[in-house]
Scaffold this active site. Structure first.
Site, PDB file in Angstrom:
ATOM      1  N   THR A   1      17.868  -9.386 -23.210  1.00 13.02           N
ATOM      2  CA  THR A   1      17.091  -8.401 -23.976  1.00 13.02           C
ATOM      3  C   THR A   1      17.079  -7.044 -23.256  1.00 13.02           C
ATOM      4  OG1 THR A   1      14.952  -9.023 -22.993  1.00 13.02           O
ATOM      5  CG2 THR A   1      15.621 -10.182 -25.003  1.00 13.02           C
ATOM      6  N   ASN A   2      17.123  -7.064 -21.936  1.00 10.41           N
ATOM      7  CA  ASN A   2      17.245  -5.798 -21.205  1.00 10.41           C
ATOM      8  C   ASN A   2      18.618  -5.172 -21.428  1.00 10.41           C
ATOM      9  OD1 ASN A   2      14.854  -4.984 -19.444  1.00 10.41           O
ATOM     10  ND2 ASN A   2      14.986  -7.200 -19.122  1.00 10.41           N
TER      11      ASN A   2
ATOM     12  N   ARG B   1      29.585 -17.796  -2.090  1.00 10.31           N
ATOM     13  CA  ARG B   1      28.957 -16.623  -2.688  1.00 10.31           C
ATOM     14  C   ARG B   1      29.891 -15.407  -2.566  1.00 10.31           C
ATOM     15  NH1 ARG B   1      23.822 -16.285  -3.962  1.00 10.31           N
ATOM     16  NH2 ARG B   1      23.041 -17.895  -2.591  1.00 10.31           N
TER      17      ARG B   1
ATOM     18  N   ASN C   1      18.323  -2.892 -10.108  1.00 13.28           N
ATOM     19  CA  ASN C   1      17.827  -4.175 -10.628  1.00 13.28           C
ATOM     20  C   ASN C   1      16.490  -3.950 -11.322  1.00 13.28           C
ATOM     21  OD1 ASN C   1      17.518  -7.110 -10.823  1.00 13.28           O
ATOM     22  ND2 ASN C   1      15.992  -6.910  -9.190  1.00 13.28           N
TER      23      ASN C   1
ATOM     24  N   HIS D   1      12.902  -5.888 -12.003  1.00  8.57           N
ATOM     25  CA  HIS D   1      12.108  -7.031 -11.552  1.00  8.57           C
ATOM     26  C   HIS D   1      10.802  -7.049 -12.346  1.00  8.57           C
ATOM     27  CE1 HIS D   1      10.545 -10.085  -8.878  1.00  8.57           C
ATOM     28  NE2 HIS D   1       9.408  -9.408  -8.864  1.00  8.57           N
TER      29      HIS D   1
ATOM     30  N   GLU E   1       9.690  -3.448 -19.863  1.00  7.31           N
ATOM     31  CA  GLU E   1      11.011  -3.401 -19.216  1.00  7.31           C
ATOM     32  C   GLU E   1      12.023  -2.655 -20.077  1.00  7.31           C
ATOM     33  OE1 GLU E   1      12.606  -7.143 -17.854  1.00  7.31           O
ATOM     34  OE2 GLU E   1      10.653  -7.855 -17.212  1.00  7.31           O
TER      35      GLU E   1
END
Ligand code: GRF
Length: 203
Positions: free
Chosen positions: A12-13, A66, A108, A110, A175
């Site tokens: 959704t962001n 990673r 980012n 949060h 957000e």
């Protein structure tokens, strides 16, 4: 500026970033050129496809480490000419090399008012603590998780009888306004991450 967005889920962001960057009246100064998901079949990928944006699924489970997973993502971002990377619900910790490569160009979102309630269970922790205000934070990414200079924040009330779901929904609404705003600051070079890790406002 060419933007790459990393996602893991509903996106959704990502949708808010797509809508803002594709709206010429908002002058975000950014175009999303690539969406990478570490999971296949997620709603976020469909959102990108509907908007005509290139997508790539890179499954972390298919890489031995990673570092090798991050290297593959980096290869694709560079190939697409990406200049800014947005983490929009990307649920993997990035290696130090990746974070260093994108220093000052990696942001980012949060779902809490940092530095309070870091980590993957922000809403749960907010409710457990009994805070009456929460919100969201867009910040530059540093190796240290959920730290890094703050670009934008927005607050929302925590209401009596909130559940993780109702709080998350209220925070997400915030957000979706805050992330495009922060991206605009970076894409239009209104802000810059200084060598000492703090943020400089240009105008
Ligand atoms: C958001 O709450 C974001 O703050 C967190 O993960 C969630 C992603 O939601 N990092 P969506 O995929 O953008 O809907």
């Amino acid at each position: 500026k060419k933007v790459g967005v990393l996602i893991s889920g509903s996106g959704t962001n990502l949708q808010a970033l797509i809508d803002a960057t594709q709206d010429p009246t908002q002058h975000i100064g950014a175009e999303i050129v690539l969406v990478i998901s570490n999971k296949s079949g997620v709603e976020g990928l469909k959102r990108a496809e509907r908007a005509g944006i290139a997508t790539k699924v890179i499954k972390h489970t298919e890489f031995p480490s990673r570092e090798s997973f991050d290297k593959e993502m980096n290869k694709e971002l560079i190939k697409a000419g990406v200049e800014i990377v947005c983490l929009a619900g990307f649920m993997r910790i990035l290696s130090a090399d990746f974070v260093k490569y994108w220093k000052g160009a990696l942001i980012n979102i949060h779902p809490s008012l940092l530095p309070s309630f870091k980590g993957a269970n922000a809403h749960k922790d907010v409710l457990k603590f009994g805070a009456r205000i929460s919100g969201c934070t867009v910040h530059f990414v540093e190796v240290d998780i959920d730290s890094g200079a703050i670009i934008e924040q927005a607050s929302v009330p925590v209401l009596p009888n909130d559940t993780e779901e109702t709080l998350q929904e209220r925070v997400k609404t915030a957000e979706h306004k805050t992330f495009p705003k922060a991206l605009k600051h970076l894409a239009t070079e209104r802000i810059q991450l200084k060598a000492d890790g703090t943020l400089e406002w240009k105008y």
